[in-house]
Design a protein around this motif. Structure first.
Motif, short mmCIF file in Angstrom:
data_model
loop_
_atom_site.label_atom_id
_atom_site.label_comp_id
_atom_site.label_asym_id
_atom_site.label_seq_id
_atom_site.Cartn_x
_atom_site.Cartn_y
_atom_site.Cartn_z
N CYS A 44 44.71 40.31 32.66
CA CYS A 44 43.51 41.01 33.13
C CYS A 44 43.40 40.90 34.64
N THR A 45 42.26 41.29 35.16
CA THR A 45 41.98 41.24 36.60
C THR A 45 40.69 40.45 36.81
N ALA A 46 40.63 39.68 37.89
CA ALA A 46 39.42 38.93 38.23
C ALA A 46 38.52 39.78 39.11
N THR A 64 35.58 37.57 35.22
CA THR A 64 36.43 38.52 34.52
C THR A 64 35.62 39.06 33.35
N ALA A 65 36.25 39.82 32.45
CA ALA A 65 35.55 40.36 31.29
C ALA A 65 35.57 39.35 30.14
N ALA A 66 34.53 39.40 29.29
CA ALA A 66 34.49 38.50 28.14
C ALA A 66 35.66 38.75 27.20
N GLY A 181 37.97 43.47 33.62
CA GLY A 181 37.41 42.35 34.36
C GLY A 181 37.39 42.55 35.85
N GLY A 182 38.08 43.59 36.34
CA GLY A 182 38.23 43.78 37.78
C GLY A 182 36.97 44.25 38.49
N PRO A 183 36.98 44.22 39.83
CA PRO A 183 35.81 44.58 40.63
C PRO A 183 35.66 46.08 40.85
#
Length: 228
Positions: A44-46, A64-66, A181-183
């Motif tokens: 994923c991405t932070a 990030t995403a749940a 999960g990214g910005p």
């Protein structure tokens, strides 16, 4: 002959040393919004950097995403495979507004933390419900499948706002698996808008929780944080 033997032995020893520590020379990567992360087998991405307040004071987190996290306490790795943090809080992946999680950065890695969105700049706070309007552009930075191969495709994407309130936003943009999960940054204000949660393939919109909503919901859940 003795000199040659000693020289070859030294070379062999040096070679064994290099083989014994693969990746030891790899530069430590910044812990920042838009970085690639792995939790278990999930890539994923932070998103953004958060500071604990109240009962969480003194702790540093990156989001990030749940649906990228399985259990509190799980190790989290960067793109080099180095563990830098532990899952500290998981929302509810079944509800878009609650699809967020926090990773606590380990003490020895705090010096690597940067608030700068990869390929861009640090967000200037976060948006409130009144700020994003239909047609505003957003900046994306993440490791979506197919987009992860170059810096331009990872960090040079943008979306267009189709909806936003205090808890949810939606955009039309090139978001795909791995971007989770990214910005998402609101271009007109330079502020953090939200994080990537739900995506779709084709002519449709992607949506996710807003940072405003994440902060409120985390506080209600007894995990107060603020955007750094």
């Amino acid at each position: 002959m003795r000199r040659i033997t000693l020289f070859l032995a030294a070379v062999a020893t040096a070679g064994l040393g290099l083989l014994a520590a693969p990746g030891a020379s790899a530069a430590a990567l910044p812990i920042q919004p838009g970085m690639r992360i792995t939790v278990g087998t999930a890539g994923c991405t932070a998103n953004f950097v958060y500071d604990g307040v109240g009962v969480s004071a003194g702790r540093t987190f990156i989001g990030t995403a749940a649906h990228c996290a399985s259990a509190v306490g799980d190790d989290v790795k960067d793109a080099n495979g180095a563990v830098f943090g532990d899952v500290a809080f998981i929302g509810n992946e079944d509800t878009t507004a609650d699809d967020f999680a926090f990773i606590e950065v380990r003490t020895e890695d705090l010096g690597r933390v940067s608030t700068v969105v990869k390929g861009h700049s640090a967000p200037k706070g976060y948006t409130t419900a009144e700020e994003p309007v239909l047609g505003d552009t957003t900046t994306l930075s993440g490791y979506g499948t197919g987009f992860e191969v170059t810096g331009a495709t990872r960090e040079g994407r943008f979306g267009v706002v189709t909806y936003a309130d205090s808890e949810l936003y939606s955009v039309v943009g090139p978001i795909i698996y791995g971007d989770s999960g990214g910005p998402v940054v609101h271009d007109p204000s330079g502020k953090a808008l939200g994080i990537v949660s739900r995506l779709c393939i084709g002519v449709c919109t992607e949506e996710g929780p807003t940072v405003e909503g994440i902060l409120a919901k985390a506080s209600d859940a007894g995990f107060p944080v603020t955007l750094r």
